[in-house]
Design a protein around this motif. Structure first.
Motif, PDB file in Angstrom:
ATOM      1  N   ALA A 196       0.832  -1.206   0.000  1.00 15.70           N
ATOM      2  CA  ALA A 196       0.000   0.000   0.000  1.00 15.70           C
ATOM      3  C   ALA A 196       0.865   1.254   0.000  1.00 15.70           C
ATOM      4  O   ALA A 196       0.564   2.237  -0.692  1.00 15.70           O
ATOM      5  CB  ALA A 196      -0.931  -0.013   1.209  1.00 15.70           C
ATOM      6  N   LEU A 201      -4.286  -6.418  -2.457  1.00 15.17           N
ATOM      7  CA  LEU A 201      -4.985  -5.466  -1.601  1.00 15.17           C
ATOM      8  C   LEU A 201      -6.485  -5.711  -1.590  1.00 15.17           C
ATOM      9  O   LEU A 201      -7.152  -5.491  -0.567  1.00 15.17           O
ATOM     10  CB  LEU A 201      -4.671  -4.037  -2.046  1.00 15.17           C
ATOM     11  CG  LEU A 201      -3.204  -3.607  -1.896  1.00 15.17           C
ATOM     12  CD1 LEU A 201      -3.000  -2.209  -2.436  1.00 15.17           C
ATOM     13  CD2 LEU A 201      -2.744  -3.695  -0.444  1.00 15.17           C
ATOM     14  N   VAL A 257      -8.855  -5.932   1.881  1.00 12.76           N
ATOM     15  CA  VAL A 257      -9.614  -4.717   2.151  1.00 12.76           C
ATOM     16  C   VAL A 257     -10.703  -4.917   3.199  1.00 12.76           C
ATOM     17  O   VAL A 257     -11.068  -3.978   3.915  1.00 12.76           O
ATOM     18  CB  VAL A 257     -10.191  -4.153   0.835  1.00 12.76           C
ATOM     19  CG1 VAL A 257     -11.340  -5.018   0.319  1.00 12.76           C
ATOM     20  CG2 VAL A 257     -10.623  -2.703   1.007  1.00 12.76           C
ATOM     21  N   ASN A 272      -8.944  -4.351   6.225  1.00  9.76           N
ATOM     22  CA  ASN A 272      -8.259  -3.055   6.195  1.00  9.76           C
ATOM     23  C   ASN A 272      -8.989  -2.125   5.226  1.00  9.76           C
ATOM     24  O   ASN A 272      -8.545  -1.933   4.083  1.00  9.76           O
ATOM     25  CB  ASN A 272      -6.802  -3.231   5.756  1.00  9.76           C
ATOM     26  CG  ASN A 272      -6.021  -4.173   6.651  1.00  9.76           C
ATOM     27  OD1 ASN A 272      -5.484  -3.766   7.668  1.00  9.76           O
ATOM     28  ND2 ASN A 272      -5.967  -5.438   6.265  1.00  9.76           N
ATOM     29  N   TYR A 303      -7.549   0.404   2.589  1.00 13.35           N
ATOM     30  CA  TYR A 303      -6.964   0.033   1.303  1.00 13.35           C
ATOM     31  C   TYR A 303      -7.892   0.343   0.128  1.00 13.35           C
ATOM     32  O   TYR A 303      -7.450   0.336  -1.025  1.00 13.35           O
ATOM     33  CB  TYR A 303      -6.626  -1.465   1.280  1.00 13.35           C
ATOM     34  CG  TYR A 303      -5.469  -1.864   2.169  1.00 13.35           C
ATOM     35  CD1 TYR A 303      -4.541  -0.932   2.617  1.00 13.35           C
ATOM     36  CD2 TYR A 303      -5.295  -3.194   2.557  1.00 13.35           C
ATOM     37  CE1 TYR A 303      -3.488  -1.306   3.434  1.00 13.35           C
ATOM     38  CE2 TYR A 303      -4.236  -3.577   3.369  1.00 13.35           C
ATOM     39  CZ  TYR A 303      -3.342  -2.628   3.807  1.00 13.35           C
ATOM     40  OH  TYR A 303      -2.292  -2.998   4.613  1.00 13.35           O
TER      41      TYR A 303
END
Length: 663
Positions: free
Chosen positions: A427, A475, A479, A482, A485
């Motif tokens: 990221a 990613l 996600v 998180n 992201y």
């Protein structure tokens, strides 16, 4: 050819699309899987040969004569290899089947002459005639002319000005080593010492190649005739001025710059894996150590030489030198392949192989080691993987994404921290335009490709679609845990939409070429949940189908890097490209497509008795247009991956749905 006979009892109909046999498909997958498992190292990794063009083995011979450290037996084996790679017209290509390249041909000619070949031998006679027909050795590229200058075959004015004082330039200056790619800086820093002191090769036989010049080298005035652009000509003028003023550089400044360059590359020597873990940088560093008087029995010098020799592939009567090795990349891709193969079966042998591989990879993660990438991202914690066994200063964004996805798919909490660190690092390595480079962020000072040293046009490491697609692949799977992201993913999608070609394809920077790039992006799009009726996806599907051959396969020549009008095209199909096209179409939801089915049939028809496939073609660029590679693992695990994914979507998924409906 048991699989072929099961599927095609009528040999006259092998080019038609007929219903696939699930049992035959399963047998093909099982056979390839067993063979792939058999190639795993006991430590857990896979590593396949990584072959480049003939410049690398030729440079190994040149290095031996530069230092007067000649191994006659090894030299003979490398010479045997080189003789067998010549084109019918006498030239040497940058990839098998490609047109001759003058710089590659010059290096091979010189290496074979140093190895004892007579200029009237068939190999050198043809090569020499071809070189002279192209304008002679004065037309060689910059790296070749630097080699010729060190062997006293051309004057130093034939080379670009590369003073070691570049190490003292401030960061705001238009040129700074932090503004170029990792591979450029690891080569340039030690090379600047060799060029500044105009170091001469020992060349014990005093062998030269004056016969390759049309005009005596001291009289040649057009060494930089390739510089055409106004900016390039302006920079060349400054370059020539710098050479004339070099003698006025104070000795104290030169000593200070030399010490800084020496300290820079010595800190990055990287043990047994070598500076940058790439051949050209290792050789430059080793030659500088010799010039600076490091004795032959010095442990660091011995390790530096051992790192170079680790790249050799020595066989019974031939040998060649690899540009680097690819264990992290090979292991990550092999793991993804086997995870697809074992998606439902949970075969103990496969699961054990995967566990061993992933634990080996976990131990290779670079955590808090120093890295040049921290120049752009000083507050970003480590968490990446390199491409090679060891390359602590230079983790690879692409490798990190692949390895972390494999760990995610293992569903084992033991890798949770590895995955978390990788996600944070990926990221943080996003460039401002939303894309991802391979090793650096925002490495986009494009004007530097105009400097005379950069005639290969690959001084930089800008974002590319293929790497960006795989970063999005990772990613998008992180996600949910998180949510921050999502903004990064959205920015990456916007970048990829802007990068799509008008015909629907994407460029492949690190694999040949548009088929590779399109697979990478569609794989990332699938992970991101972009609807399959998305116009960009549908345009890519139409393009892929339009490039399918009548035998059901796909192929793409490296010529597409030189001529975009032949993108996605080749005279013959390859297992590698066929597999990528199938995987790309499956990501786009084309499971029931006749194009996919005929592609699968092509792989089944071309599978060898040993369970693998065999492609002769080079399948990736090191630098597009200038340097190409053959990953020897690509025709082994990619076809298996494609067959397994097709089976899982076409047969296993259908069976699961039927079972669910029945319940």
């Amino acid at each position: 050819m048991l699989i072929k006979n099961l599927l095609y009892p009528n040999q006259d109909a092998i080019d038609t699309v007929v219903p696939l046999s699930a049992s035959a498909l399963e047998a093909a997958i099982e056979l390839a899987k067993i063979q792939l498992l058999g190639l795993q190292n006991q430590q857990g990794f896979w590593v396949f040969e990584l072959e480049a063009d003939c410049t690398i083995p030729a440079e190994y011979i040149l290095m031996m004569h530069y230092l007067d450290e000649i191994d006659p037996v090894l030299q003979s084996k490398i010479a045997n290899f080189l003789r067998g790679q010549q084109n019918p017209d006498g030239s040497y290509p940058l990839y098998k089947g490609g047109a001759g390249d003058i710089s590659c041909t010059i290096k091979v000619y010189y290496a074979l002459k140093l190895a004892g070949d007579d200029i009237l031998s068939p190999t050198l006679l043809m090569a020499g005639e071809w070189i002279r027909a192209q304008g002679g050795a004065a037309q060689a590229n910059v790296f070749t002319r630097i080699m010729l200058a060190m062997f006293e075959q051309v004057p130093w004015r034939a080379t670009p000005f590369l003073p070691v004082e570049i190490m003292l330039l401030p960061k705001w200056f238009p040129f700074h080593i932090d503004k170029v790619s990792y591979w450029s800086r690891t080569v340039m820093v030690p090379l600047s010492i060799l060029c500044s002191y105009k170091v001469k090769a020992r060349n014990p036989g005093k062998i030269g190649v004056s016969e390759l010049f049309l005009i005596p080298p001291d009289q040649e005035k057009n060494y930089f005739s390739h510089v055409k652009t106004p900016l390039g000509k302006a920079i060349l003028l400054l370059d020539r001025l710098g050479q004339r003023l070099e003698s006025f550089i104070p000795d104290g400044i030169r000593r200070k710059a030399t010490a800084k360059a020496h300290n820079w590359f010595m800190a990055r020597l990287n043990g047994i894996d070598g500076l940058g873990a790439i051949f050209t940088a290792m050789v430059s560093a080793y030659e500088v150590m010799d010039y600076l008087g490091v004795p032959a029995d010095d442990p660091q010098r011995q390790i530096a030489r051992a790192a170079i020799d680790k790249l050799l592939v020595v066989k019974h009567d031939s040998a060649y030198c690899q540009p680097c090795v690819s264990p992290i990349w090979d292991t990550g891709l092999a793991a993804l392949t086997l995870q697809e193969v074992d998606h439902q079966a949970s075969d103990p042998q496969t699961q054990q192989a995967l566990a061993t591989a992933l634990h080996w990879l976990a131990g290779k993660q670079l955590r808090d080691e120093p890295g040049d990438w921290q120049i752009q991202r000083p507050h970003l914690a480590g968490g990446g993987w390199a491409f090679q066994f060891g390359n602590s200063y230079y983790p690879d964004v692409d490798d990190t994404a692949v390895v972390a996805v494999a760990m995610l798919q293992a569903h084992d909490q033991i890798f949770a921290e590895n995955i978390q660190r990788a996600g944070v690092w990926i990221a943080g390595m996003q460039s401002r335009n939303g894309g991802y480079g391979a090793f650096d962020a925002d490495n986009t000072s494009y004007y530097l490709n105009q400097i005379p040293f950069a005639d290969h046009g690959a001084l930089l490491d800008p974002p590319t679609a293929d790497v960006s697609g795989r970063c999005m692949m990772l990613l998008s799977q992180l996600v949910k845990q998180n949510p921050q992201y999502q903004a990064i993913i959205d920015k990456c999608i916007a970048y990829l939409r802007a990068q799509q070609e008008n015909d629907g394809s994407w460029f492949g920077r690190w694999g040949t070429n548009y088929i590779y790039g399109t697979w990478s992006v569609l794989y990332g799009y699938e992970a991101a949940g972009i609807p399959r009726n998305d116009p960009g996806i549908q345009k890519a599907v139409i393009w892929l189908k339009s490039k399918q051959h009548s035998d059901g396969g796909w192929g793409e020549d490296n010529l597409s890097y030189h001529d975009a009008s032949v993108r996605g095209e080749a005279d013959t199909s390859t297992a590698f490209h066929t597999a990528l096209a199938i995987l790309a179409l499956l990501s786009a939801g084309e499971t029931q497509s006749p194009a996919v089915e005929s592609g699968v049939q092509h792989l089944l028809k071309t599978q060898q008795a040993d369970g693998f496939w065999h492609d002769d073609s080079f399948n990736a660029p090191g630098f597009p247009k200038f340097f190409y590679l053959k990953y020897h693992g690509y025709d082994k695990f990619f076809p298996l991956w494609a067959l397994a994914r097709y089976r899982n979507q076409r047969f296993v998924k259908v069976a699961e749905e039927m079972q669910h409906d029945g319940s």
